[in-house]
Design a protein around this motif. Sequence first.
Motif, PDB file in Angstrom:
ATOM      1  N   LYS B 609     -25.525  25.774  20.251  1.00 31.49           N
ATOM      2  CA  LYS B 609     -25.044  24.409  20.456  1.00 31.49           C
ATOM      3  C   LYS B 609     -25.768  23.442  19.527  1.00 31.49           C
ATOM      4  CE  LYS B 609     -22.455  22.539  22.754  1.00 31.49           C
ATOM      5  NZ  LYS B 609     -21.147  21.917  22.390  1.00 31.49           N
ATOM      6  N   LEU B 610     -27.062  23.617  19.373  1.00 32.76           N
ATOM      7  CA  LEU B 610     -27.816  22.724  18.487  1.00 32.76           C
ATOM      8  C   LEU B 610     -27.398  22.923  17.032  1.00 32.76           C
ATOM      9  CD1 LEU B 610     -31.336  22.813  20.167  1.00 32.76           C
ATOM     10  CD2 LEU B 610     -29.508  21.145  20.455  1.00 32.76           C
ATOM     11  N   ALA B 611     -27.105  24.171  16.669  1.00 36.27           N
ATOM     12  CA  ALA B 611     -26.600  24.414  15.311  1.00 36.27           C
ATOM     13  C   ALA B 611     -25.260  23.703  15.126  1.00 36.27           C
ATOM     14  CB  ALA B 611     -26.447  25.912  15.067  1.00 36.27           C
ATOM     15  N   GLU B 612     -24.415  23.794  16.135  1.00 34.69           N
ATOM     16  CA  GLU B 612     -23.108  23.119  16.082  1.00 34.69           C
ATOM     17  C   GLU B 612     -23.279  21.629  15.823  1.00 34.69           C
ATOM     18  OE1 GLU B 612     -19.601  24.032  18.622  1.00 34.69           O
ATOM     19  OE2 GLU B 612     -20.254  22.311  19.771  1.00 34.69           O
ATOM     20  N   LEU B 613     -24.280  21.040  16.472  1.00 35.46           N
ATOM     21  CA  LEU B 613     -24.475  19.591  16.381  1.00 35.46           C
ATOM     22  C   LEU B 613     -25.411  19.209  15.239  1.00 35.46           C
ATOM     23  CD1 LEU B 613     -24.833  18.967  20.226  1.00 35.46           C
ATOM     24  CD2 LEU B 613     -22.819  18.529  18.807  1.00 35.46           C
ATOM     25  N   ASP B 614     -25.814  20.175  14.459  1.00 36.99           N
ATOM     26  CA  ASP B 614     -26.736  19.943  13.343  1.00 36.99           C
ATOM     27  C   ASP B 614     -28.040  19.313  13.851  1.00 36.99           C
ATOM     28  OD1 ASP B 614     -27.448  20.217  10.737  1.00 36.99           O
ATOM     29  OD2 ASP B 614     -26.354  18.483   9.988  1.00 36.99           O
ATOM     30  N   LEU B 615     -28.535  19.876  14.939  1.00 37.68           N
ATOM     31  CA  LEU B 615     -29.746  19.345  15.575  1.00 37.68           C
ATOM     32  C   LEU B 615     -30.882  20.357  15.593  1.00 37.68           C
ATOM     33  CD1 LEU B 615     -28.503  17.328  18.693  1.00 37.68           C
ATOM     34  CD2 LEU B 615     -29.301  16.457  16.483  1.00 37.68           C
ATOM     35  N   LEU B 616     -30.791  21.387  14.771  1.00 37.53           N
ATOM     36  CA  LEU B 616     -31.869  22.381  14.797  1.00 37.53           C
ATOM     37  C   LEU B 616     -33.214  21.732  14.450  1.00 37.53           C
ATOM     38  CD1 LEU B 616     -30.051  25.499  13.299  1.00 37.53           C
ATOM     39  CD2 LEU B 616     -30.743  25.116  15.670  1.00 37.53           C
ATOM     40  N   TRP B 617     -33.175  20.655  13.664  1.00 39.09           N
ATOM     41  CA  TRP B 617     -34.416  19.958  13.311  1.00 39.09           C
ATOM     42  C   TRP B 617     -35.175  19.472  14.553  1.00 39.09           C
ATOM     43  CZ3 TRP B 617     -34.871  14.964  15.085  1.00 39.09           C
ATOM     44  CH2 TRP B 617     -33.693  14.267  15.378  1.00 39.09           C
ATOM     45  N   ALA B 618     -34.431  19.183  15.594  1.00 33.20           N
ATOM     46  CA  ALA B 618     -35.065  18.560  16.758  1.00 33.20           C
ATOM     47  C   ALA B 618     -35.893  19.544  17.576  1.00 33.20           C
ATOM     48  CB  ALA B 618     -34.008  17.901  17.639  1.00 33.20           C
ATOM     49  N   ILE B 619     -35.719  20.852  17.344  1.00 33.79           N
ATOM     50  CA  ILE B 619     -36.550  21.803  18.088  1.00 33.79           C
ATOM     51  C   ILE B 619     -37.585  22.455  17.181  1.00 33.79           C
ATOM     52  CG2 ILE B 619     -34.972  22.280  19.991  1.00 33.79           C
ATOM     53  CD1 ILE B 619     -34.091  24.830  18.459  1.00 33.79           C
ATOM     54  N   ASN B 620     -37.644  22.008  15.950  1.00 37.63           N
ATOM     55  CA  ASN B 620     -38.642  22.602  15.044  1.00 37.63           C
ATOM     56  C   ASN B 620     -39.937  21.774  14.995  1.00 37.63           C
ATOM     57  OD1 ASN B 620     -37.005  24.734  14.465  1.00 37.63           O
ATOM     58  ND2 ASN B 620     -36.020  23.693  12.735  1.00 37.63           N
TER      59      ASN B 620
END
Lengths: 620, 620
Positions: B609-620
Amino acid sequence: MSFGYHNRILRVNLTNGTIKEENPGEDFYRKHMGGRGIISYYLMKEVPKGADPLGPENLLIFAAGPLTGTPMIGSGRNSVGAKSPHTKGYGDSEAGGYFGAEMKRAGYDAIIIEGQSDKPVYLAIKDEEVQIKNATHLWGKLTNEVEKAIKEEMGDKNARVTQIGVAGENQVLIANVVNDLTHFYGRSGMGAVMGSKNLRAIGIKGTRLPKIKDQSTLTELNKVMGKNIKENMKGMTELGTTAIVNSLNAVGGLPTYNFKAGSFEGADKISGETMRDTYLIDNEGCYMCTVDCKRVVKIDDRYKVNPEFGGPEYETLGSLGSCCGIDDLQAVCKGNELCNALGLDTISAGVAISFAMECYENGILSKEDTDGIDIKFGNGQAMVEMIEKIANKDGFGELLALGCKPAAEKIGKGAMKYAMEVKGQEIPMHEPRLKQGLGIGYMVSPTGADHCHNLHDTVYTKMGPGLENMFPLGLNKPLPASQLDEEKSHMLKVGSLWRHFSNISELCQFVPWSPSQIEEAMKAVTGWQTSLLEMMQITERAVNLTRLFNLREGFELKDDYLPERFYEPLEGDNPLKGAIVDKKQADIALKAYYNLMGWDENGIPTKAKLAELDLLWAIN
Amino acid sequence: MSFGYHNRILRVNLTNGTIKEENPGEDFYRKHMGGRGIISYYLMKEVPKGADPLGPENLLIFAAGPLTGTPMIGSGRNSVGAKSPHTKGYGDSEAGGYFGAEMKRAGYDAIIIEGQSDKPVYLAIKDEEVQIKNATHLWGKLTNEVEKAIKEEMGDKNARVTQIGVAGENQVLIANVVNDLTHFYGRSGMGAVMGSKNLRAIGIKGTRLPKIKDQSTLTELNKVMGKNIKENMKGMTELGTTAIVNSLNAVGGLPTYNFKAGSFEGADKISGETMRDTYLIDNEGCYMCTVDCKRVVKIDDRYKVNPEFGGPEYETLGSLGSCCGIDDLQAVCKGNELCNALGLDTISAGVAISFAMECYENGILSKEDTDGIDIKFGNGQAMVEMIEKIANKDGFGELLALGCKPAAEKIGKGAMKYAMEVKGQEIPMHEPRLKQGLGIGYMVSPTGADHCHNLHDTVYTKMGPGLENMFPLGLNKPLPASQLDEEKSHMLKVGSLWRHFSNISELCQFVPWSPSQIEEAMKAVTGWQTSLLEMMQITERAVNLTRLFNLREGFELKDDYLPERFYEPLEGDNPLKGAIVDKKQADIALKAYYNLMGWDENGIPTKAKLAELDLLWAIN
């Protein structure tokens, strides 16, 4: 009732000869829309679990979409579906031409064929006048002969005919259904189902255009697209899909030698450019289309090829050409003509033959098995002979008539490693080691390996007009074709749902309508206050129904696989040499796709997702 | 740069006095858009984990949306956000009025306040001229006094002022921020954050309207809506939100006696109709709005109520009225005036007082605890006194200034069972035993119990114009308000995302724009080829950022709860008597909501889901 629809579905029972009309109402169309949407609904609802795909319990459904037959460029598409005898799961296939539009003109959104006739018949339809007619005299004939005969018998040279060929009559599992001689519902073995019903053809003529809510918007859209096609699509008109033989070969994405390699030393000899400069005599198109991407070839040389049957598209140049290691364009064109005249899917036929060739080269098959044919890679004449044998279930052809997976099972001796298929469906001419997302798309496709409702990763490798168009669908980031992870799964989800949608709206994927233009067109045709979001939800509903159908028929997690070959290094003298699909990444991407679709880790739709789609009925 | 934006974000550091401008660019706006979208991005990106909400590390962000300040009816909304001192998690709140539109006119899409001033200050902004000015002389004053003073000091009576009151100065955790005296960013304790920064107010004046791509479409939409408001919204103009006191009371949905009951014997005395017939002297509205739903009351009797501070809306009639068992409309109006003059959220203040009242009635508190005030249900004067005590952190007021949850923790003795809150945020005046989906909405709201980004189940109980409008959002089936299951979770997901979106676009939820009209307006304002689908994805991105923020701050599955009271039978003489929220069904619906949001069974967004929303940065 909504515009774009007639609210009339024709139901013909061939066992008892009853002919009925149903009026499913607006709510039905809004939920299931057309094409794959309508087919998946009826198959789930009415085909009993475990039904024999070639028995009377199976349905054969021709379904148009709201756009089919409307005056919108690219609206000549139509679908046919049934439980597939080839995959034993959900089956459907889409074709262009004129039959779908004519079905709409006759006043039908869909035609459902039930039961089984005890003798060969065809349907003759003129608006409300529906007749089941004797087809004994047509049985065994070539498709062009049958088309001519039916038009004569119906007394209307403008009638449109959809039909099976001899392959369908013989219930060859890779038999297709043919619209207007040169347009094919190729995949899923729909021809075998039609053959099992003893239904050789449907001739149809109608007099009523579907009503449009807002003609002026549609006219405006067509004007813009007409100009766009004229100015920017000359290549597609000139070469059609065949343009990509050379370009895919250059990057290592041309399936060669049964997918061992990604490039073919003889590629240029079977390329679109060579065909254009030699045997191409014309191009043609479908209802309401000015692209005219279909090929017409004529050969009067070593092989005689009749232009009535059109000419090979890219898929066929690949499957009968490079995939079989054949660089003889005359043989490929002849193979294509025979498939079309006899009613065989060129992709499955080619890949079944390339499978046999690899078995033969590896000593798993010998001339004793192949009726004395030297079925080695590159032998064009062997390929041509095998096509006739498959269609007629003659000798070794009877084995390949099952498709490569059942054939491999029967052959044994490790033949399965050469069967390039998913869920029994032969792989089309797109290489997962080039397009990594597409590989996962093969795994999860309800109809087995399919390139139509799939992601073509190479389109979205950089920002550009194509990707900007996808912004409204929620795709706003380019990814390399080689990437395989959760991000790619999102792209696969969006990209493949959008292409599933084209099998529901029944709008051609080759006409470069943007999602926003299609949204506008849907509103203009139907009068619905709809949205891309609702359109994607309708698509998800259809895709989930196909998934539920397959699960009900016994498919499991393990049936979402790729042939082992794709995990091995790609061969050939090309930039992609050595490329693999990484098994671990493929599993990550597969599970991420499930997750994004609202399916659990075994690929089963969650109750919440089914509630969202109003599909709880389908699991009760 | 896109239309509708200035591509300018003002950043003011109060620790060192630096004033900067940032230009985040089109990609940023397309991904995060406005309001909650912008706030959630910056809080996640810049506020360190575990930061003290009242310390210099916290940010205070005023963020407009693309529609704020455009000539579209309902475009007067704006948000302010920060890590909440009240919930210790993600916090924001939205208000109408004129401040947001003026901020856009001054050329800013958002204002980010960093650090902490060592003495009271206010910001004076005229376009590019930004000054940090001394506010020592304004400290401790009423909001109307401060507004007047700042306009005078800025030399512009048309300047717009957003400010805190004494409650904010005192860092009362339920302090609000006030726009233009009568419009409130009520929830999440944003006033305390502003107070902690020693920032009493922002005065602003601008000269540039945001540019619009397609003014004629906007004009056309406004014409249609203007007519609609004139013809169909007389009730909203006449009574505003106060109309629902009587109607909710009739069905059992009026929170009464700290949510013990769903109806109040004195309801009519505090109803909108009674107010209209007694103390209402005017109504008013926001920038670009002809509905004018806000109330203005004047009383010169037992209580003196100054009309400068407007009048109570439904929420306040409930929280200071029925929820406290008070049927004295004068006292309720006085309580409202004091909250507005002192900068307190009326919902949290009312529910904190009703909590204290129930504790008092049950012997958990006595007069010794309450500074001698007889704080029993129904005592209007006690409520009025408590509001002043809370704002001034005076005596017992210091305890309630924390909100009911920390107060209950300090009181002990089982007081917690009377604390009507989720994540520390007091429950607004909407009853989950009536609106079952809304209860789940309270559980999952990033800001704790909130009725704004929530489903109001009663709207969708039958097919009708409201539900047809939701078709394009994928909501096409009516459900009873009492239903609580996977289907309801879908409705909650769609309904609440859509209302979250109004906190991102910054368009008023009370102007009955349909989703399709808003889609049209978004295209007309920004020039983007966008879609409802992309808009919902932007919303999901923001909601996931708020969720990740809360998870990072230590929130867990167990923090998605409802107060036990809602699982117990509703009281009162009403048709809903005996109704409960079924705990098992609530858990099913909660898990289904997670599932539909792409969150795992613990409510954690999946990587896919985070990849879908381009939010992977937020968990790194």
